[in-house]
Scaffold this motif. Structure first.
Motif, mmCIF file in Angstrom:
data_model
loop_
_atom_site.group_PDB
_atom_site.id
_atom_site.type_symbol
_atom_site.label_atom_id
_atom_site.label_comp_id
_atom_site.label_asym_id
_atom_site.label_seq_id
_atom_site.Cartn_x
_atom_site.Cartn_y
_atom_site.Cartn_z
ATOM 1 N N PRO A 240 11.715 -1.647 0.262
ATOM 2 C CA PRO A 240 12.107 -2.748 -0.636
ATOM 3 C C PRO A 240 11.518 -4.097 -0.253
ATOM 4 N N GLU A 241 11.302 -4.340 1.040
ATOM 5 C CA GLU A 241 10.777 -5.644 1.454
ATOM 6 C C GLU A 241 9.353 -5.879 0.974
ATOM 7 N N THR A 242 8.653 -4.806 0.581
ATOM 8 C CA THR A 242 7.277 -4.964 0.096
ATOM 9 C C THR A 242 7.224 -5.230 -1.401
ATOM 10 N N LEU A 243 8.363 -5.164 -2.078
ATOM 11 C CA LEU A 243 8.387 -5.214 -3.535
ATOM 12 C C LEU A 243 8.956 -6.517 -4.078
ATOM 13 N N THR A 244 8.930 -7.578 -3.280
ATOM 14 C CA THR A 244 9.405 -8.882 -3.732
ATOM 15 C C THR A 244 8.215 -9.724 -4.175
ATOM 16 N N ASP A 245 8.508 -10.735 -5.002
ATOM 17 C CA ASP A 245 7.455 -11.618 -5.485
ATOM 18 C C ASP A 245 7.120 -12.716 -4.484
ATOM 19 N N GLU A 246 7.984 -12.892 -3.509
ATOM 20 C CA GLU A 246 7.768 -13.949 -2.526
ATOM 21 C C GLU A 246 6.709 -13.522 -1.511
ATOM 22 N N LEU A 247 5.806 -14.445 -1.187
ATOM 23 C CA LEU A 247 4.782 -14.180 -0.192
ATOM 24 C C LEU A 247 5.431 -14.156 1.185
ATOM 25 N N ALA B 141 0.864 -1.182 0.000
ATOM 26 C CA ALA B 141 0.000 0.000 0.000
ATOM 27 C C ALA B 141 0.896 1.225 0.000
ATOM 28 N N GLY B 142 0.312 2.365 -0.345
ATOM 29 C CA GLY B 142 1.084 3.599 -0.317
ATOM 30 C C GLY B 142 1.497 4.054 -1.698
ATOM 31 N N THR B 143 2.464 4.960 -1.727
ATOM 32 C CA THR B 143 2.927 5.587 -2.962
ATOM 33 C C THR B 143 4.200 4.892 -3.435
ATOM 34 N N PRO B 144 4.284 4.466 -4.692
ATOM 35 C CA PRO B 144 5.400 3.640 -5.165
ATOM 36 C C PRO B 144 6.786 4.139 -4.790
ATOM 37 N N ALA B 145 7.074 5.422 -4.992
ATOM 38 C CA ALA B 145 8.423 5.928 -4.737
ATOM 39 C C ALA B 145 8.789 5.914 -3.258
ATOM 40 N N PHE B 146 7.813 5.717 -2.375
ATOM 41 C CA PHE B 146 8.054 5.727 -0.940
ATOM 42 C C PHE B 146 7.916 4.338 -0.311
ATOM 43 N N MET B 147 7.714 3.304 -1.146
ATOM 44 C CA MET B 147 7.546 1.949 -0.638
ATOM 45 C C MET B 147 8.885 1.343 -0.268
ATOM 46 N N PHE C 274 15.004 7.387 -5.272
ATOM 47 C CA PHE C 274 14.858 6.387 -6.319
ATOM 48 C C PHE C 274 13.722 6.824 -7.241
ATOM 49 N N THR C 275 14.037 7.002 -8.512
ATOM 50 C CA THR C 275 13.025 7.448 -9.469
ATOM 51 C C THR C 275 13.171 6.684 -10.781
ATOM 52 N N ASP C 276 12.055 6.458 -11.433
ATOM 53 C CA ASP C 276 12.036 5.876 -12.771
ATOM 54 C C ASP C 276 10.615 6.020 -13.304
ATOM 55 N N GLU C 277 10.493 6.266 -14.599
ATOM 56 C CA GLU C 277 9.155 6.448 -15.157
ATOM 57 C C GLU C 277 8.385 5.146 -15.273
ATOM 58 N N TYR C 278 9.090 4.027 -15.199
ATOM 59 C CA TYR C 278 8.437 2.721 -15.282
ATOM 60 C C TYR C 278 8.400 2.086 -13.899
ATOM 61 N N ILE C 279 7.226 1.595 -13.509
ATOM 62 C CA ILE C 279 7.019 1.130 -12.146
ATOM 63 C C ILE C 279 7.906 -0.061 -11.801
ATOM 64 N N LEU C 280 8.067 -1.016 -12.726
ATOM 65 C CA LEU C 280 8.900 -2.187 -12.434
ATOM 66 C C LEU C 280 10.364 -1.795 -12.286
ATOM 67 N N ALA C 281 10.801 -0.861 -13.101
ATOM 68 C CA ALA C 281 12.173 -0.376 -12.986
ATOM 69 C C ALA C 281 12.369 0.377 -11.672
ATOM 70 N N LEU C 282 11.349 1.139 -11.267
ATOM 71 C CA LEU C 282 11.405 1.835 -9.987
ATOM 72 C C LEU C 282 11.514 0.832 -8.846
ATOM 73 N N HIS C 283 10.727 -0.229 -8.886
ATOM 74 C CA HIS C 283 10.800 -1.265 -7.856
ATOM 75 C C HIS C 283 12.203 -1.871 -7.797
ATOM 76 N N ARG C 284 12.786 -2.124 -8.948
ATOM 77 C CA ARG C 284 14.120 -2.711 -8.987
ATOM 78 C C ARG C 284 15.146 -1.762 -8.379
ATOM 79 N N ARG C 285 15.025 -0.484 -8.687
ATOM 80 C CA ARG C 285 15.957 0.492 -8.113
ATOM 81 C C ARG C 285 15.841 0.529 -6.587
ATOM 82 N N ILE C 286 14.612 0.534 -6.097
ATOM 83 C CA ILE C 286 14.413 0.572 -4.647
ATOM 84 C C ILE C 286 15.020 -0.658 -3.990
#
Length: 302
Positions: free
Chosen positions: A127-134, A119-125, A161-173
């Motif tokens: 890293p532990e919330t952005l993994t594919d593992e449950l 939950a929340g705003t992508p750029a402020f999430m 951490f910034t990127d115009e693409y959400i998946l790339a942003l997640h990877r950067r974070i």
């Protein structure tokens, strides 16, 4: 939850809170939200990001100390905010920052919330919330990460951490180390605090009690923040009190108006904003439909 249930959830949380650095809802009455005894219509976000006019380190420290106390109070009340960012921090007439927008907050039992959903705003999430593992993760650590991103924004005017693409942003974070621009120049103490808040591993990330004691926050011990027991008291709100806080709302339309004002973080007349935006809509019903659609869009409801 649907839009109306979200309204009740936010009102229930706001009704429970009573702190200098947290927006307080006294009552909902005739579609006017009264906060801290007065209308907060004049409050604006402490900063809009990005900006080419970041705060000085001294000003950032003043505002950040308010945020620390506000978050400590929320955690004391067993509430995880989950969406700390500059636009959810309102600057009051008293010069203090007040935490607002509890639309994705979580209440918990025990010592910490163990969350499993993002939950929340992508750029402020965090890293532990952005993994594919449950998995589950610490709610308090999420708020600390977002506070670190917010502090970075305060002094550099942009997110780390910034990127115009959400998946790339997640990877950067998840993988990219924190980098500090050459300008403006900040102190080593501030760099240390930001790095400890933006620690990828939530288990070794600095905690709120530790932040309070950090040299940059306490000004090397010369300006210590109050102890938890000095500014935090338990506030109990019964279900009856929660229901009473909204009993004067006469209709579905009023509930939609309340939700819109909460979403816009403004306690002024929401029709004024919509009237400017929807000049072609002369009927109040059409304005209400437009508002309801915006509310649902803001909350990602289908």
């Amino acid at each position: 939850l649907g839009p109306l249930e979200r309204v009740y959830q936010e009102i229930a949380i706001l009704k429970k809170l009573d702190h200098l650095n947290v927006v307080k809802l006294v009552e909902v009455k005739y579609c006017e939200l009264q906060a801290n005894g007065g209308v907060l219509g004049g409050c604006l976000p402490v900063m809009e990001v990005p900006t080419d006019k970041p705060f000085t380190e001294e000003q950032a420290c003043i505002y950040f100390r308010d945020i620390v106390l506000g978050i400590e109070y929320l955690h004391f009340q067993k509430i995880i905010h989950r969406d700390i960012k500059p636009s959810n921090l309102l600057l009051g007439d008293d010069g203090h920052v007040k935490i607002a927008d509890f639309g994705v907050s979580n209440e918990f039992k025990g010592s910490d919330a163990q969350l499993s959903s993002t939950a929340g705003t992508p750029a402020f999430m965090a890293p532990e919330t952005l993994t594919d593992e449950l998995q589950s993760f610490s709610g308090k650590a999420l708020d600390v990460w977002a506070m670190g991103v917010t502090l970075y924004c305060f002094v550099f005017g942009k997110c780390p951490f910034t990127d115009e693409y959400i998946l790339a942003l997640h990877r950067r974070i998840r993988t990219q180390p924190v980098e500090f621009p050459d300008t403006p120049t900040i102190s080593n103490d501030l760099k240390d605090l930001i790095l400890r808040m933006l620690e990828k591993n939530p288990n070794t990330r600095i905690t709120v009690p530790e932040i309070k004691l950090h040299p940059w926050v306490s000004k090397n011990g010369t300006a210590p923040l109050p102890l938890e027991e000095e500014h935090c008291t338990v506030v109990e709100v019964t279900e009856e009190e929660v229901q009473n806080s909204v009993k004067l709302i006469p209709s579905l339309s009023a509930m939609i108006l309340v939700k819109a004002m909460l979403r816009k973080r403004s306690f002024s007349n929401p029709f004024e904003y919509l009237a400017r935006k929807e000049r072609s809509m002369s009927a109040p019903g059409k304005l209400l439909i437009s508002m309801f659609q915006q509310v649902c869009k803001d909350d990602n409801f289908q």
